[in-house]
Design a protein around this motif. Sequence first.
Motif, PDB file in Angstrom:
ATOM      1  N   GLN A  76       0.836  -1.192   0.000  1.00  0.00           N
ATOM      2  CA  GLN A  76       0.000   0.000   0.000  1.00  0.00           C
ATOM      3  C   GLN A  76       0.875   1.248   0.000  1.00  0.00           C
ATOM      4  O   GLN A  76       1.384   1.651   1.031  1.00  0.00           O
ATOM      5  N   GLN A  77       1.056   1.823  -1.175  1.00  0.00           N
ATOM      6  CA  GLN A  77       1.937   2.977  -1.323  1.00  0.00           C
ATOM      7  C   GLN A  77       1.117   4.269  -1.259  1.00  0.00           C
ATOM      8  O   GLN A  77      -0.043   4.265  -1.633  1.00  0.00           O
ATOM      9  N   SER A 303      -9.327   1.900  -4.452  1.00  0.00           N
ATOM     10  CA  SER A 303     -10.025   1.088  -3.463  1.00  0.00           C
ATOM     11  C   SER A 303      -9.813  -0.406  -3.720  1.00  0.00           C
ATOM     12  O   SER A 303      -9.746  -1.207  -2.790  1.00  0.00           O
ATOM     13  N   GLY A 305      -7.208  -1.706  -4.748  1.00  0.00           N
ATOM     14  CA  GLY A 305      -5.825  -2.084  -4.438  1.00  0.00           C
ATOM     15  C   GLY A 305      -4.920  -2.186  -5.645  1.00  0.00           C
ATOM     16  O   GLY A 305      -3.858  -2.787  -5.567  1.00  0.00           O
ATOM     17  N   VAL A 352      -9.868   4.898   2.014  1.00  0.00           N
ATOM     18  CA  VAL A 352      -8.517   4.957   1.436  1.00  0.00           C
ATOM     19  C   VAL A 352      -7.998   6.396   1.341  1.00  0.00           C
ATOM     20  O   VAL A 352      -6.960   6.653   0.734  1.00  0.00           O
ATOM     21  N   ARG A 355      -4.349   7.558   1.880  1.00  0.00           N
ATOM     22  CA  ARG A 355      -3.275   7.183   0.956  1.00  0.00           C
ATOM     23  C   ARG A 355      -3.123   8.159  -0.207  1.00  0.00           C
ATOM     24  O   ARG A 355      -2.244   7.974  -1.046  1.00  0.00           O
TER      25      ARG A 355
END
Lengths: 451, 445
Positions: A76-77, A303, A305, A352, A355
């Motif tokens: 998860q960047q 969302s 990924g 999210v 992020r």
Amino acid sequence: MSSRVVCDECTRADLFRAVAGQGLPAIEAGMPMPAGTGLTRRGFVARSIGLALTVYGAGRLGIFDEGIAAAASAPQQPILVTVFLQGGADALTLLSPQADPLYRKLRPNLAVSGGTPFAEDASLSWHPALAPLAQLHGEGKVSVLPAVGYDHPDQSHFTSRHFWEVGATDTRLLTGWLGRYLDVAGTKDNPLQGLSLTGSLQPALATAKVPVAAIDGPGEYDFWTPGVWGEVQDRMLDAIGLLGRVGGDDAAMRTAASVTAQAATLRKQLAPFAGDKIPAPAVPYPTGDSFPQRLQGLAAMISAGLPLRCVALEATGEYDTHASQVSALGPALQTTAASLYAFQRDLEARGVADRVLTLVWTEFGRRAKENGSGGTDHGAAGTGFLIGTHAAGTQVGEFPGLAGGLDEDGNLKATSDFRGVYAALLEQWLSFDAERILPHAKSFARPTLVK
Amino acid sequence: MGAPVYRGTFGAPQAERLLWRAGFGPRPGEAKALAKLGLDGAVHSLLNPGVEKLVGPRPHDSKGRPLAPADRWGHDHCWWLDRMVRTSRPLVERMALVWHDWFATSNAGVGDQTLMLQQNELFRKHGLGSFERLLLSVTANPAMLLWLNGTENTKDAPNENYGREMMELFTLGANRGAYTERDVREQARSLTGWTSRWSRGRGDYDFHFDAMRHDPGTKTVFHRSGRYAWRDACRLCLSNPKHPSFFVQKLWGYFIPVPPNAATTRALEAAYTQGHELKPVLEIVLKHPALYTGPRMTKPPVVHTAGLLRRIGAGVTTDAWAWIGSLAGQQLFYPPNVAGWDDTRWLDTATFRGRWIGVAQLLNDRRLDPSKGKAPADAQTVLKRALAFWRNPQLSDATNRALLQFAKESLRQAGSQRWKQVQYPVLVENALRQLIAVSPDLQTS
């Protein structure tokens, strides 16, 4: 450029629907049903990422597995989204010094009135159409750059935009500032790490080594050919990758092959969205425009990924308002701000938002004095916004004012430098050494952009 | 000393490359016929093509109606595409495309297809003539006057838009020390005076110069002063010492992807400055060794499409080409901005898919029916048939190998099932037609 658009038969949105329809994998008449594989439509639940997908026709499940696996295994960047207001958005319309008598004098026909006061600087007011951004600002989720630019401003669209795209006032640099970041921080097998959601590659994402991608939206990246289906279609899609390995001595051939290879990889990565299987947004977006549609697709990809890192979009509207400025800017700002607001709320609802940071930029602001065609000519410093739950939420550089804040050409002077902003984003958000990416990075002060 | 001239063999492959760079690729037999003329004869025939003949089936839209380029959305694109496909004067059309990119005007700002077509006719009329006449015509052209606010540029309220782009993009180039911000403002004053009338029914019409709106005062441009007007503004740019180098480099770049060396540059500038005539410059470019022995170029999307249609003798039979052009990154009459298309970045994952869809569109009416497959066939045979469909283009060994590998692996899937053994070769042939047309070999020339 004025902003009249003629389209007597269809809207742009219709056009893209037509394209998406064209690309659906077809079950063709007369196609036999191989035993055991079930060529009727069937539901396929990708449990790993919680997406309900309907798989049409004869696709091998393998390609979906690959797309999902790539997505699920990505760490998860943090993601940096940039939104470009093309043409040079007028700073003195976005945030206007309405109480300054000089403003009415310079802008007898174009002065903005109304709108919420800007909480950090009582002399400025938000354009009424930017109310959604004002609301996010009130929640501490928007940093405002009221006069961002650089020394010795260039009033050419193309030169100034180029400087912003490459992250330096250097006309010879060919790679984008985000492209150079991906060249050292990215990987060789993930085109989604640098994504243009504009239908063609944004120069900021131009890399020298690693693949990047351009798409209109996540749901339509499919490849259909008449009279090809089943196992042969699967092989044909794989063969795009084979053509991508055609190398040779010729630079143009190598470029064509490399884009072909990127297309093959990207198709697999986006397989979970094929056939417009985009999960419904958590909040309503503006309709009838491709910009909110693209943001909606972007929120869904984040969302789900998918391994995104840097994403570039262009906002709706035409900001090069040499004429008819009032009628051109109002609707453009309205849709742009409402779309950015919906995107932020969507990210929050999907869990999210932490992020993602979104930088809104334009190549320059416009001349303080209006031009008499109901518009303004090219200027210098412009407006920027940084949006997100991790945006520091405090203004970067002050509004320089009209008395004393204009340069010898009558343009707003910059009170922050875009290269300092980029350096701060690289260091504070992407946790990367800006000196490896930006020429002369040492010489620019870093504002606090991230909390 | 003049520029070098290509002295090698001028056979069909060289003639084919010339037809791609100076046109839209060969029709069946065309490269061979051109090669027979020799290099001099071939270039002469392109530069002096005579009266235009349109060869091939007449165009129509998806409903079978004749194209209405002035009225219907997208028909403008299809109308010009048809002209590229059917023309007997490929270089005239190719130069019109160059000028459309050079003086990039978008109907997104003009909002009148009739005016766009009028401008397009200018590019055809002056496209091989004198750049001075072209620049003067474009400066007074209604579509351009609307696009860059020429009609809103008045003595009381100068609008810099056209004056700036005329110098930055059309004649001198940015960051070359050719002009200053002050020159931009003074040129804007010289260019004042254009106006038009407007009515609800007709939109803008009656474009004309109105002395009352013109600033008659003295202007100082490039350190010279005078009571300049629009023609002077153009000629001042043409006589700026930085103009010839800008002009020849930019023109060269449309035909050859590596910059000319110093000797060639001198020869190009010498040929150009004699009278701003285009043919002497183009003759040097089209005979230059770099065109025949140098690296390949990515075909612009519309050239790729027109070339595929020419290759198989097909015509324009759908108006879908307009939105497909947009997906591939080039919808005619809608360049992205006044700088035109970015010729260094035609291909990315999105525009690649646009080209793919274009090929699929073309193949849609020509698909082979697998249920009519008669007998099993081996990979080599199927590839040969698919290549014959495209009139046997030259492919690199690597591309041939990739296509053959695909064909072999696909046919192997048929196993021992008879219906698959008969039908799969047809599916593979359909797929090969698609893959050949999007291969790196056919994306470039």
